[in-house]
Write a protein that holds these residues in place. Structure first.
Motif, mmCIF file in Angstrom:
data_model
loop_
_atom_site.group_PDB
_atom_site.id
_atom_site.type_symbol
_atom_site.label_atom_id
_atom_site.label_comp_id
_atom_site.label_asym_id
_atom_site.label_seq_id
_atom_site.Cartn_x
_atom_site.Cartn_y
_atom_site.Cartn_z
ATOM 1 N N ALA A 62 0.816 -1.213 0.000
ATOM 2 C CA ALA A 62 0.000 0.000 0.000
ATOM 3 C C ALA A 62 0.852 1.267 0.000
ATOM 4 C CB ALA A 62 -0.946 -0.001 1.197
ATOM 5 N N ASP A 63 2.011 1.246 0.649
ATOM 6 C CA ASP A 63 2.875 2.428 0.641
ATOM 7 C C ASP A 63 3.384 2.718 -0.770
ATOM 8 O OD1 ASP A 63 2.599 2.890 3.358
ATOM 9 O OD2 ASP A 63 4.417 1.785 3.881
ATOM 10 N N ARG A 64 3.807 1.689 -1.477
ATOM 11 C CA ARG A 64 4.280 1.864 -2.851
ATOM 12 C C ARG A 64 3.143 2.354 -3.740
ATOM 13 N NH1 ARG A 64 3.529 -0.982 -6.953
ATOM 14 N NH2 ARG A 64 3.009 -2.876 -5.836
ATOM 15 N N ILE A 65 1.983 1.740 -3.581
ATOM 16 C CA ILE A 65 0.828 2.141 -4.379
ATOM 17 C C ILE A 65 0.451 3.592 -4.087
ATOM 18 C CG2 ILE A 65 -1.651 1.747 -4.734
ATOM 19 C CD1 ILE A 65 -1.030 -1.279 -4.251
ATOM 20 N N SER A 66 0.536 3.990 -2.822
ATOM 21 C CA SER A 66 0.181 5.379 -2.483
ATOM 22 C C SER A 66 1.120 6.371 -3.153
ATOM 23 C CB SER A 66 0.149 5.581 -0.971
ATOM 24 O OG SER A 66 1.442 5.516 -0.427
ATOM 25 N N ARG A 67 2.368 5.985 -3.366
ATOM 26 C CA ARG A 67 3.299 6.859 -4.099
ATOM 27 C C ARG A 67 2.963 6.869 -5.590
ATOM 28 N NH1 ARG A 67 6.614 4.381 -0.364
ATOM 29 N NH2 ARG A 67 7.408 2.864 -1.852
ATOM 30 N N GLU A 68 2.588 5.715 -6.122
ATOM 31 C CA GLU A 68 2.260 5.618 -7.550
ATOM 32 C C GLU A 68 1.050 6.470 -7.926
ATOM 33 O OE1 GLU A 68 3.841 1.026 -8.139
ATOM 34 O OE2 GLU A 68 1.701 1.449 -8.283
ATOM 35 N N ILE A 69 0.029 6.491 -7.077
ATOM 36 C CA ILE A 69 -1.181 7.242 -7.424
ATOM 37 C C ILE A 69 -0.977 8.747 -7.347
ATOM 38 C CG2 ILE A 69 -2.711 5.349 -6.738
ATOM 39 C CD1 ILE A 69 -3.411 7.125 -4.239
ATOM 40 N N LEU A 70 0.183 9.177 -6.839
ATOM 41 C CA LEU A 70 0.465 10.606 -6.728
ATOM 42 C C LEU A 70 1.485 11.084 -7.750
ATOM 43 C CD1 LEU A 70 0.502 10.935 -2.837
ATOM 44 C CD2 LEU A 70 -1.366 11.437 -4.432
ATOM 45 N N GLN A 71 1.640 10.327 -8.826
ATOM 46 C CA GLN A 71 2.550 10.728 -9.892
ATOM 47 C C GLN A 71 1.919 11.859 -10.704
ATOM 48 O OE1 GLN A 71 5.774 9.549 -10.313
ATOM 49 N NE2 GLN A 71 5.231 8.764 -8.294
ATOM 50 N N PRO A 72 2.754 12.718 -11.296
ATOM 51 C CA PRO A 72 2.229 13.829 -12.098
ATOM 52 C C PRO A 72 1.223 13.354 -13.144
ATOM 53 C CG PRO A 72 4.593 14.070 -11.832
ATOM 54 C CD PRO A 72 4.223 12.717 -11.263
ATOM 55 N N THR A 131 -6.326 19.837 10.252
ATOM 56 C CA THR A 131 -7.616 19.605 10.903
ATOM 57 C C THR A 131 -8.046 18.159 10.688
ATOM 58 O OG1 THR A 131 -8.933 20.138 8.935
ATOM 59 C CG2 THR A 131 -8.340 21.996 10.396
ATOM 60 N N PRO A 132 -8.905 17.661 11.549
ATOM 61 C CA PRO A 132 -9.439 16.321 11.325
ATOM 62 C C PRO A 132 -10.199 16.221 9.994
ATOM 63 C CG PRO A 132 -9.898 17.022 13.570
ATOM 64 C CD PRO A 132 -9.331 18.209 12.844
ATOM 65 N N GLU A 133 -10.865 17.295 9.601
ATOM 66 C CA GLU A 133 -11.600 17.295 8.336
ATOM 67 C C GLU A 133 -10.639 17.194 7.149
ATOM 68 O OE1 GLU A 133 -13.764 18.966 11.590
ATOM 69 O OE2 GLU A 133 -11.959 19.800 10.683
ATOM 70 N N GLY A 134 -9.491 17.852 7.252
ATOM 71 C CA GLY A 134 -8.492 17.782 6.192
ATOM 72 C C GLY A 134 -7.949 16.368 6.037
ATOM 73 N N LYS A 135 -7.662 15.729 7.153
ATOM 74 C CA LYS A 135 -7.164 14.341 7.122
ATOM 75 C C LYS A 135 -8.230 13.413 6.546
ATOM 76 C CE LYS A 135 -4.650 10.686 8.359
ATOM 77 N NZ LYS A 135 -5.248 9.550 7.691
ATOM 78 N N ALA A 136 -9.474 13.624 6.947
ATOM 79 C CA ALA A 136 -10.567 12.798 6.421
ATOM 80 C C ALA A 136 -10.706 12.996 4.911
ATOM 81 C CB ALA A 136 -11.876 13.127 7.134
ATOM 82 N N ALA A 137 -10.555 14.233 4.439
ATOM 83 C CA ALA A 137 -10.650 14.511 3.002
ATOM 84 C C ALA A 137 -9.500 13.840 2.251
ATOM 85 C CB ALA A 137 -10.642 16.015 2.750
ATOM 86 N N LEU A 138 -8.303 13.906 2.800
ATOM 87 C CA LEU A 138 -7.148 13.249 2.190
ATOM 88 C C LEU A 138 -7.403 11.747 2.062
ATOM 89 C CD1 LEU A 138 -4.166 13.291 1.198
ATOM 90 C CD2 LEU A 138 -3.513 13.004 3.608
ATOM 91 N N ASP A 139 -7.853 11.134 3.133
ATOM 92 C CA ASP A 139 -8.147 9.697 3.120
ATOM 93 C C ASP A 139 -9.260 9.365 2.125
ATOM 94 O OD1 ASP A 139 -6.235 9.379 5.072
ATOM 95 O OD2 ASP A 139 -7.673 9.085 6.712
ATOM 96 N N ALA A 140 -10.295 10.199 2.075
ATOM 97 C CA ALA A 140 -11.424 9.950 1.181
ATOM 98 C C ALA A 140 -11.004 10.015 -0.289
ATOM 99 C CB ALA A 140 -12.549 10.958 1.454
ATOM 100 N N ILE A 141 -9.978 10.783 -0.575
ATOM 101 C CA ILE A 141 -9.490 10.893 -1.948
ATOM 102 C C ILE A 141 -8.500 9.779 -2.278
ATOM 103 C CG2 ILE A 141 -8.118 12.322 -3.530
ATOM 104 C CD1 ILE A 141 -9.366 14.783 -2.035
ATOM 105 N N THR A 142 -7.566 9.505 -1.378
ATOM 106 C CA THR A 142 -6.484 8.567 -1.695
ATOM 107 C C THR A 142 -6.835 7.095 -1.440
ATOM 108 O OG1 THR A 142 -5.473 8.890 0.488
ATOM 109 C CG2 THR A 142 -4.667 10.283 -1.331
ATOM 110 N N HIS A 143 -7.515 6.804 -0.360
ATOM 111 C CA HIS A 143 -7.756 5.409 -0.008
ATOM 112 C C HIS A 143 -8.532 4.621 -1.057
ATOM 113 C CE1 HIS A 143 -6.756 5.526 4.575
ATOM 114 N NE2 HIS A 143 -5.788 5.974 3.819
ATOM 115 N N PRO A 144 -9.599 5.163 -1.645
ATOM 116 C CA PRO A 144 -10.294 4.370 -2.670
ATOM 117 C C PRO A 144 -9.392 3.998 -3.851
ATOM 118 C CG PRO A 144 -11.696 6.146 -1.921
ATOM 119 C CD PRO A 144 -10.331 6.390 -1.319
ATOM 120 N N ALA A 145 -8.525 4.905 -4.260
ATOM 121 C CA ALA A 145 -7.607 4.601 -5.372
ATOM 122 C C ALA A 145 -6.616 3.516 -4.984
ATOM 123 C CB ALA A 145 -6.876 5.867 -5.805
#
Length: 144
Positions: free
Chosen positions: A31-41, A76-90
């Motif tokens: 998952a760590d490698r994948i999380s880096r891959e989904i953030l490529q330009p 903020t907790p809302e910011g972290k939740a938004a980050l997770d909501a965007i990245t985790h499904p991918a």
């Protein structure tokens, strides 16, 4: 096919345990490698993050300003939740695709190295969960 989830705190040896399985030919999703891959330009995830946290989290060359994103997402907790909501499904989609490919290839075992997701998004996808608390010696024979 059995699926094994591997979790533990940062630096505890999860990667070492995962490498034991991989060395024996077990398909692995990191998952760590994948999380880096989904953030490529150019990735849709990066575009969505820029839409939520501001276009200036992207550098001129299209790469992510990780510090800039972290400053906003973890403020903020809302910011972290938004980050997770965007990245985790991918991340989960890629893990599920790798798992399905392993199943189609006839693998009897699949490993998910994904501490960041354990207990949240992919809870229940595995048949066994290994919590690595290192340092200790791992025996795959005892685990499976």
């Amino acid at each position: 096919m059995r699926t094994i989830g591997i979790t533990g705190r940062s630096g505890c040896g999860k990667s070492t345990v995962t490498e034991v399985f991989a060395a024996r030919g077990v398909p692995v999703a990191d998952a760590d490698r994948i999380s880096r891959e989904i953030l490529q330009p150019g990735s849709p995830v990066l575009a969505e993050l820029a839409g939520r946290f501001g276009p200036d989290i992207l550098r001129e060359d299209g790469t992510l300003d990780r510090r800039g994103l972290a400053d906003r997402a973890f403020a903020t907790p809302e910011g972290k939740a938004a980050l997770d909501a965007i990245t985790h499904p991918a991340i989960v989609r890629r893990i599920e695709a790798a798992r399905e490919a392993a199943r189609r290839a006839g693998s009897p075992l699949f490993v998910i190295d994904g501490a960041v997701l354990v207990g949240s998004v992919i809870d229940g996808i595995w048949d066994r969960l290994i919590v690595v608390t290192a340092p200790y010696e791992v025996s795959v024979e005892r685990i499976v």
